[in-house]
Scaffold this motif. Sequence first.
Motif, PDB file in Angstrom:
ATOM      1  N   ILE B  77       0.859  -1.174   0.000  1.00 26.78           N
ATOM      2  CA  ILE B  77       0.000   0.000   0.000  1.00 26.78           C
ATOM      3  C   ILE B  77       0.897   1.226   0.000  1.00 26.78           C
ATOM      4  N   ALA B  78       0.524   2.229  -0.778  1.00 27.82           N
ATOM      5  CA  ALA B  78       1.335   3.442  -0.890  1.00 27.82           C
ATOM      6  C   ALA B  78       0.441   4.614  -1.246  1.00 27.82           C
ATOM      7  N   HIS B  79       0.989   5.798  -1.092  1.00 26.99           N
ATOM      8  CA  HIS B  79       0.275   7.030  -1.437  1.00 26.99           C
ATOM      9  C   HIS B  79      -1.113   7.047  -0.802  1.00 26.99           C
ATOM     10  N   LEU B  80      -1.158   6.638   0.429  1.00 25.66           N
ATOM     11  CA  LEU B  80      -2.436   6.584   1.148  1.00 25.66           C
ATOM     12  C   LEU B  80      -2.821   7.972   1.642  1.00 25.66           C
ATOM     13  N   ASN B  81      -3.978   8.388   1.241  1.00 23.28           N
ATOM     14  CA  ASN B  81      -4.534   9.660   1.717  1.00 23.28           C
ATOM     15  C   ASN B  81      -5.983   9.435   2.125  1.00 23.28           C
ATOM     16  N   SER B 114       6.162   1.172   2.868  1.00 23.43           N
ATOM     17  CA  SER B 114       7.295   1.936   3.392  1.00 23.43           C
ATOM     18  C   SER B 114       7.028   3.404   3.119  1.00 23.43           C
ATOM     19  N   ASP B 115       7.600   4.242   3.941  1.00 21.59           N
ATOM     20  CA  ASP B 115       7.377   5.669   3.756  1.00 21.59           C
ATOM     21  C   ASP B 115       8.476   6.463   4.448  1.00 21.59           C
ATOM     22  N   THR B 116       8.527   7.727   4.104  1.00 22.95           N
ATOM     23  CA  THR B 116       9.488   8.628   4.724  1.00 22.95           C
ATOM     24  C   THR B 116       9.097   8.907   6.180  1.00 22.95           C
ATOM     25  N   THR B 117      10.096   8.955   7.035  1.00 22.93           N
ATOM     26  CA  THR B 117       9.828   9.262   8.445  1.00 22.93           C
ATOM     27  C   THR B 117      10.623  10.459   8.942  1.00 22.93           C
ATOM     28  N   TYR B 118      11.569  10.911   8.161  1.00 27.10           N
ATOM     29  CA  TYR B 118      12.369  12.059   8.545  1.00 27.10           C
ATOM     30  C   TYR B 118      12.781  12.809   7.302  1.00 27.10           C
ATOM     31  N   PRO B 119      12.695  14.111   7.278  1.00 23.60           N
ATOM     32  CA  PRO B 119      12.446  15.044   8.382  1.00 23.60           C
ATOM     33  C   PRO B 119      10.994  15.109   8.829  1.00 23.60           C
ATOM     34  N   ASN B 123       2.564  10.909   4.104  1.00 25.35           N
ATOM     35  CA  ASN B 123       1.122  10.757   4.322  1.00 25.35           C
ATOM     36  C   ASN B 123       0.738   9.328   4.671  1.00 25.35           C
ATOM     37  N   THR B 124       1.377   8.374   4.002  1.00 30.42           N
ATOM     38  CA  THR B 124       0.980   6.984   4.224  1.00 30.42           C
ATOM     39  C   THR B 124       1.254   6.554   5.653  1.00 30.42           C
ATOM     40  N   ILE B 125       2.474   6.779   6.115  1.00 31.10           N
ATOM     41  CA  ILE B 125       2.786   6.290   7.455  1.00 31.10           C
ATOM     42  C   ILE B 125       2.109   7.150   8.514  1.00 31.10           C
ATOM     43  N   THR B 126       1.871   8.408   8.204  1.00 31.96           N
ATOM     44  CA  THR B 126       1.113   9.244   9.140  1.00 31.96           C
ATOM     45  C   THR B 126      -0.267   8.654   9.359  1.00 31.96           C
ATOM     46  N   THR B 127      -0.896   8.250   8.272  1.00 30.21           N
ATOM     47  CA  THR B 127      -2.244   7.687   8.381  1.00 30.21           C
ATOM     48  C   THR B 127      -2.219   6.337   9.080  1.00 30.21           C
ATOM     49  N   ILE B 128      -1.233   5.520   8.721  1.00 28.95           N
ATOM     50  CA  ILE B 128      -1.137   4.190   9.340  1.00 28.95           C
ATOM     51  C   ILE B 128      -0.950   4.329  10.854  1.00 28.95           C
ATOM     52  N   LYS B 149      14.999   9.669   6.274  1.00 26.92           N
ATOM     53  CA  LYS B 149      14.873   8.315   6.800  1.00 26.92           C
ATOM     54  C   LYS B 149      13.560   7.717   6.342  1.00 26.92           C
ATOM     55  N   THR B 150      13.567   6.409   6.278  1.00 29.70           N
ATOM     56  CA  THR B 150      12.366   5.700   5.863  1.00 29.70           C
ATOM     57  C   THR B 150      12.141   4.519   6.805  1.00 29.70           C
ATOM     58  N   ALA B 151      10.939   4.010   6.768  1.00 28.60           N
ATOM     59  CA  ALA B 151      10.626   2.848   7.604  1.00 28.60           C
ATOM     60  C   ALA B 151       9.676   1.921   6.857  1.00 28.60           C
ATOM     61  N   LEU B 152       9.803   0.661   7.151  1.00 28.16           N
ATOM     62  CA  LEU B 152       8.894  -0.358   6.626  1.00 28.16           C
ATOM     63  C   LEU B 152       7.794  -0.626   7.648  1.00 28.16           C
ATOM     64  N   PHE B 153       6.640  -1.014   7.156  1.00 27.80           N
ATOM     65  CA  PHE B 153       5.575  -1.451   8.070  1.00 27.80           C
ATOM     66  C   PHE B 153       4.785  -2.556   7.378  1.00 27.80           C
TER      67      PHE B 153
END
Lengths: 173, 177
Positions: B77-81, B114-119, B123-128, B149-153
Amino acid sequence: MYVAYPPNFKTEAMLQFNDAMWASSGGVRQFAFSVTRNSAYPWQSFDANVALHLGHINGAHIGSCYIQSFTNHCGMRAISGLWVRPNVKELGTPFLECIESYLWQMNYTTLIGSDGESSGNGVHNFIRHFGDGWKIVDMGINRRMGKPQSLFYKNMKEDPLSPLFKVSNFIAL
Amino acid sequence: MLSKLPKPDTRATYLIAAANGLPALKVVYEGEVKGSDIKWNNSLGKLTFYVQDDKSNRVLASCHIGQFTGNCGAKYIAHLNIQASLPKEDRAKVLKLIESWAFHETNCSFIVGSDTTYPSNGNTITTILAVGEGYTKFHDVANPNWHHKTALFWKDIIGSKQQHPAVWAGRKVEALS
């Protein structure tokens, strides 16, 4: 870290290790790849499949893997279809190192994949046997196959590679 | 060698009756899937997925769902809004609707992303992180491309006690393939 790109990366290319690389590659001589779609510089946010094929000095096709964009996120790529011929298992580790090093030099930080016990030996088992620095996570049961599935990934930033296979040292054929 | 691009060849529209506190919805997806067989096993490609209000057609949520290894069990899943104006509980329901669609309409057992976490968080990981349930997030890893930085989920849809597969009750009204 930006590096020079292999020639004609938008289509297909075949690279050959130079003599120094050849000496340390365990018999792996050629490293071919194809890209099915144009990509953004430098392969960030590209949406395509890359097939990497391994060729021996005698011309035999002895291994493959596929690299696909994963969420279109720069730095992350998915790996699948990874195999080497059973009679050249000793090339499993060099091939995987070659793939990782190649992708690392293409700016990718993380490789990720997922498959289950039902798909033959599976990429996760290949990585379990031949990989270094990979994390393998038990995901649970694949509902269709009814068997365990694994998620595997490697953060190459955490486990810096020795750039055994420097892209700039490849010879384009 | 791979040689040809997959063609945009997939589009479907589903209607979902008002339920679970949500209004009647329309789910539309379109995109390209290559090599699909029954329920998208062994396929590659991605879909753009829209959740719309059936009356106003206002897009309440969108995302990309796709294959990343050709394996039948895992989708990304990506580009989740999801509309930030929706109450948090409704945003959670919409996310479950998307997960439940993957569960019922494909053979998906696991959602990965996966999504950006830094800086800042994407949107995707924020929503997740805000409304997702049952997700495991791995620690951040530096990405040299943009000095971020990025992270997997990932999430086991079946194993998560919070999942309600019955959320999805879409009635397909249009399908082109």
